[in-house]
Design a protein around this motif. Sequence first.
Motif, PDB file in Angstrom:
ATOM      1  N   ASP B 309     -19.171  97.481 -75.273  1.00 21.51           N
ATOM      2  CA  ASP B 309     -19.350  98.932 -75.138  1.00 21.51           C
ATOM      3  C   ASP B 309     -18.123  99.614 -74.524  1.00 21.51           C
ATOM      4  N   GLY B 310     -17.062  98.846 -74.306  1.00 23.28           N
ATOM      5  CA  GLY B 310     -15.833  99.441 -73.802  1.00 23.28           C
ATOM      6  C   GLY B 310     -15.656  99.337 -72.294  1.00 23.28           C
ATOM      7  N   THR B 311     -16.638  98.793 -71.602  1.00 25.03           N
ATOM      8  CA  THR B 311     -16.517  98.647 -70.145  1.00 25.03           C
ATOM      9  C   THR B 311     -15.421  97.632 -69.816  1.00 25.03           C
ATOM     10  N   ILE B 312     -14.529  98.030 -68.919  1.00 27.32           N
ATOM     11  CA  ILE B 312     -13.463  97.109 -68.515  1.00 27.32           C
ATOM     12  C   ILE B 312     -14.021  96.113 -67.506  1.00 27.32           C
ATOM     13  N   VAL B 313     -13.796  94.842 -67.755  1.00 26.89           N
ATOM     14  CA  VAL B 313     -14.195  93.822 -66.788  1.00 26.89           C
ATOM     15  C   VAL B 313     -12.986  93.377 -65.979  1.00 26.89           C
ATOM     16  N   GLY B 314     -11.832  93.396 -66.595  1.00 29.65           N
ATOM     17  CA  GLY B 314     -10.659  92.973 -65.845  1.00 29.65           C
ATOM     18  C   GLY B 314      -9.364  93.248 -66.585  1.00 29.65           C
ATOM     19  N   LEU B 383      -5.653 100.417 -72.913  1.00 28.18           N
ATOM     20  CA  LEU B 383      -6.890 101.136 -73.246  1.00 28.18           C
ATOM     21  C   LEU B 383      -6.875 101.552 -74.712  1.00 28.18           C
ATOM     22  N   ASP B 384      -5.718 101.986 -75.188  1.00 26.81           N
ATOM     23  CA  ASP B 384      -5.620 102.377 -76.595  1.00 26.81           C
ATOM     24  C   ASP B 384      -5.837 101.170 -77.510  1.00 26.81           C
ATOM     25  N   ALA B 385      -5.261 100.037 -77.080  1.00 24.19           N
ATOM     26  CA  ALA B 385      -5.419  98.819 -77.887  1.00 24.19           C
ATOM     27  C   ALA B 385      -6.894  98.411 -77.919  1.00 24.19           C
ATOM     28  N   ALA B 386      -7.546  98.493 -76.742  1.00 25.41           N
ATOM     29  CA  ALA B 386      -8.952  98.121 -76.678  1.00 25.41           C
ATOM     30  C   ALA B 386      -9.796  99.072 -77.524  1.00 25.41           C
ATOM     31  N   ALA B 387      -9.499 100.370 -77.431  1.00 20.82           N
ATOM     32  CA  ALA B 387     -10.249 101.353 -78.220  1.00 20.82           C
ATOM     33  C   ALA B 387     -10.106 101.046 -79.710  1.00 20.82           C
ATOM     34  N   ARG B 388      -8.901 100.697 -80.100  1.00 13.98           N
ATOM     35  CA  ARG B 388      -8.626 100.355 -81.496  1.00 13.98           C
ATOM     36  C   ARG B 388      -9.472  99.152 -81.932  1.00 13.98           C
ATOM     37  N   GLU B 389      -9.472  98.107 -81.106  1.00 10.44           N
ATOM     38  CA  GLU B 389     -10.197  96.878 -81.467  1.00 10.44           C
ATOM     39  C   GLU B 389     -11.712  97.102 -81.468  1.00 10.44           C
ATOM     40  N   LEU B 390     -12.153  97.989 -80.571  1.00 14.56           N
ATOM     41  CA  LEU B 390     -13.595  98.190 -80.431  1.00 14.56           C
ATOM     42  C   LEU B 390     -14.116  99.321 -81.311  1.00 14.56           C
ATOM     43  N   GLY B 391     -13.206  99.985 -82.001  1.00 16.24           N
ATOM     44  CA  GLY B 391     -13.615 101.106 -82.836  1.00 16.24           C
ATOM     45  C   GLY B 391     -14.101 102.303 -82.030  1.00 16.24           C
ATOM     46  N   MET B 392     -13.530 102.474 -80.852  1.00 13.37           N
ATOM     47  CA  MET B 392     -13.888 103.635 -80.019  1.00 13.37           C
ATOM     48  C   MET B 392     -12.748 104.646 -80.076  1.00 13.37           C
ATOM     49  N   GLU B 396     -13.317 108.271 -75.462  1.00 14.83           N
ATOM     50  CA  GLU B 396     -14.556 107.570 -75.114  1.00 14.83           C
ATOM     51  C   GLU B 396     -14.291 106.426 -74.125  1.00 14.83           C
ATOM     52  N   ILE B 397     -13.275 105.624 -74.406  1.00 18.81           N
ATOM     53  CA  ILE B 397     -13.041 104.451 -73.555  1.00 18.81           C
ATOM     54  C   ILE B 397     -12.565 104.868 -72.166  1.00 18.81           C
ATOM     55  N   ARG B 398     -11.825 105.959 -72.089  1.00 20.58           N
ATOM     56  CA  ARG B 398     -11.367 106.425 -70.779  1.00 20.58           C
ATOM     57  C   ARG B 398     -12.538 107.015 -69.986  1.00 20.58           C
ATOM     58  N   ARG B 399     -13.294 107.850 -70.667  1.00 23.77           N
ATOM     59  CA  ARG B 399     -14.431 108.494 -70.002  1.00 23.77           C
ATOM     60  C   ARG B 399     -15.365 107.439 -69.406  1.00 23.77           C
TER      61      ARG B 399
END
Lengths: 290, 782
Positions: B309-314, B383-392, B396-399
């Motif tokens: 869901d985009g939550t950062i764990v680490g 964060l941009d890379a993660a958003a890209r991989e997660l389709g967010m 959204e991922i920052r918020r």
Amino acid sequence: MKPAPFEYYAPTSVEEALATLQNLGYDGKVLAGGQSLIPAMNFRMARPAALVDLNKIKELFYIKPTDDGGLAIGTMTRDSVVEKDPLVAERFPIVPYVVKHIAHPQIRNRGTFGGAIAHADPAAQIPALSVALQARFLVRKQGGERWVNAEEFFMGPFMTVLEPEEMLAEVALPPMAKGSGASYQQVSRQKGGYAQAAVISVVVVDENKRCKDARVVLFSVGETPILSQAARKILMGNLPTPEAIAEVAEKISKEEVDPGTDIHGTAEYRRHLVKVLVRRGLTEAFERAK
Amino acid sequence: MAGKYVHQSILRLEDPELITARVQFLDDIKLPDMLHAAFKRSDYAHARIKSIDVSEARKLPGVIGVYTAEDFGDYVKPGPLQVPPPTAIKGATYVARTTMPIAKDKVRYAGEPVAIVIAESRYIAEDACDLIYVDYEPLEAVVDLEKALQPGSPLVHEDLPSNEAGHVRQERGSWEQAVKEADLVIKRKFFINRNAGAALENRGIIVQWDKHAKQMTIWCGTQSVIALRNQTAARLGLFESQVRVITPNMGGGFGPKINTSLPDDALITYLAMKLERPIKWVEDRRENFLATTSERDQVHYCEIAVKRDGTIVGLKDFFYHNSGAYNPYMMTVPLNSQSHTVTNYRVPNFLTEFYMVFTNQMIVTPVRGAGRQYGVFVMERMLDAAARELGMSPVEIRRKNLLPANAYPYYTNIIGQDFVEGVLDSGDYPSAFEKTLELIEYDRFVNEVQPKLRAQGKKVGIGVACFSEGTGVGPYEGARVTVGGNGKVVASTGYTSQGQAHYTTFAQIVADQLGVDVKDVKIITGDTGYFGWGAGTFASRGITVAGTATYMAAQKVRQKALKLASKILEAPEEELELADGVVRVADIPSKFIALGDLANLANPMRGTMEPGTEPGLEAVAYYGPPYGATGAGCMAIILEVDPETMQVSMEKMAMVHDCGTPVNPMVVDGQIHGGIQMGIGDAFYEELIYDENGQLLTASFMDYLFPQATDMPKKLVLGHMETPSPLNPLGIKGVGEAGAIPVPSAFAQAVENALQDTGVEFDRDTLSPSRIFTYVQMAKGA
């Protein structure tokens, strides 16, 4: 960043300047606007033994209409004067448009039309412009003068046909043909910066909109301004269709230019720019041609 | 805390004089009998000096002396550390190889001085440099950060086992645990380039030794008069009181001028004393590019662990940091990168580790932003890379992960440049984020404007990035506030000014405390003859630290004035007020005493004084925060990319910033504008490029592109938030570097967004059109 020692002459007439140049021979270097030469001297990359400063010679500052509908521009005419002159704008609208792209207002206030030509920087606008407009240069020396076509003037980067005792005195622009149109396209990193690729296109069409002439001059992508042969070959006598223009752009970018890789761009990128700019330039020039 | 002046956008008091050129800059100073210096600098990045022949140079008429390391004897030794070593960080290792005043036996970067010429004019001095012949034995240059640490690499300092200059590893939570908890771990590598801190006015120094008074006066464009005085006195065996350092008006600082033991500082002071004649040296632009100091390059290997869901764990970040040939400024820059990586977000597990590396390049010390922007860049890119991989979406991922508004004070567990654990004192990051989206009209752009323009074939994109700025760090600054017999006020501090409007903002603080017209407050900065204590101008700490000290000193003077006036006016202190240049009984305005008269009465010439009373309406105060105040904000950019030429046009930029209570909101705007311009340079134009031999290819403004006024975005909107800092009475946080920090991150995201159809992804800053073109070609598989 202080220059190496040099002698300094400030003649007040062309005759005096020519006599000084004759005396100095290879030691002499003409100082016009100084916007390129002085920085080079401050870096000690240029170390002329003597400078012959033309700034006090009033007879070298002029823009005169010629009877054929062209213009005669004195070598010391400042870029900013050329840029703002109504007669230049009327007879050669492309000229002020191109000149505006030279560096910044302060530099155009000092830089001169003839100085840029004699300096022959392969990235400079005015040498290419002079080739595109089929300019002729009056070259004088003590006791003699000759006319040189722009196309034959530039020998290499910062190299021209001028001999040490000679001086570029006047730039003559023949009138624009009926049915002509022109365009300038340049890409530079910053406003006022050197072009990474640039093209000046001057075309002439007949009453049927067929191409009568196409002078496409590229610069910053080779050692001198490059007058395209391909453009003429492909376009002359034909309708300037998008396909024909695309073919010219392709051919020029592949065969007629030789950009290098530098810190601001790869050769591949600059070759690609040439293709894009030629296409845009020719399209615009033909649209304007009437 | 608003007052008559504080929190008001009054015009800068220093501007009329600056604009009409009734001021003195260093190069305007001409002393009788003054000599001039020029440096002979190394052409090689790495070479042994076999011999130096100065005989021809010494013969040139007008040359007073030519000196090499040999001529200075024992004086040539490594300079002092400019900041302390990071002993507070557990497990941190470092070696110090500080700046040599002049190269001895070996040169370690192109531009390092090998000789200094003193002559009757700078022209002659430079001519003499041409006549110095140095015989070098070239050595292989160390230029690649990663190769430099491999076994067998040539060594910058041959007495060391490797080119490693330092190592720091800090962890909060457990990265190992984060990997276990994560649904996805995304890896990226980033390259961050090297930028100059090119001020309009370069470095410069004039030194005069008065052999009769045994007193040295130094005029210097420095960001730290106190350090320059102390280090000079130590070098020359003088008392600090024998050296006075004065900064004339300065044309910018931006970081490199904080160094006070560079070759010019060390050698010109020595020679002025030896020759007993004043000496001037003004750095030229080429020298500035080659051999002042500049900022880093870094290579980051980063991993982010996220839930679906985009939550950062680490987050794990491992990076190499280029220190250049010497490391006088220790770890400030990489520590800033480290302590600014995850600031804006909830990242329960964070592992960060870096190696500092010696190379044969110019020394690295802070430049505006000072490493912060690279921590931010890495995080925002991840964060941009993660958003890209997660389709967010990037929004959204920052918020989802922003640190909430109720999180402060927030203990970061990471030690920063001030060697204490970072604490986020105050802020509201989610509001800054949402406000930025409103200013840029994010939703409207993405839902309406962009589709329409894309349908027309236009490549328009939007980017948004968050940032923080640790500011106002210790140790301390001080100030003395004095009311004159004329009723006007002088406030002096050991701080220095390079254009930040201290003459206005400090005056605003004092004027409010003492009830005088702001124009009647004279601020003196950067003159050890007036105030001899302080650290220096860095880390956006002027108004926060020196401003607070000034406030506290003004308050003490206010107390003194009230106490004395109470006696004279025969009214209790609580009934008095300071306003309009007088102390008066609030209810009986006719009962007053002018502040100047009070100052004279506080300094009796005869008679007696009450025991324990200090004379004059004067007070000194010092302020040192336990840790820095953290400013923060968010930036968004809308831009258009020409899909053929890759030229970028910045259409609109919005930035929301929180620096607590602004003393002068207009000055804050100006700081942000300037910072943004520097950030644009970072994102798009500026790059110090060295070749494989360690030769700088960008040693002039022809090659090193500096953003111009015409390179600013077409539209720039600023929004301000004020969450006052609890750390100081005025609630201030610094702002000097803020604008520079988020631009590269927002820019990269916006260009990617504009070229979304190509799938391009950037792993570096300085995205020139040619570079964008190359990335797009690669993305297309060409």
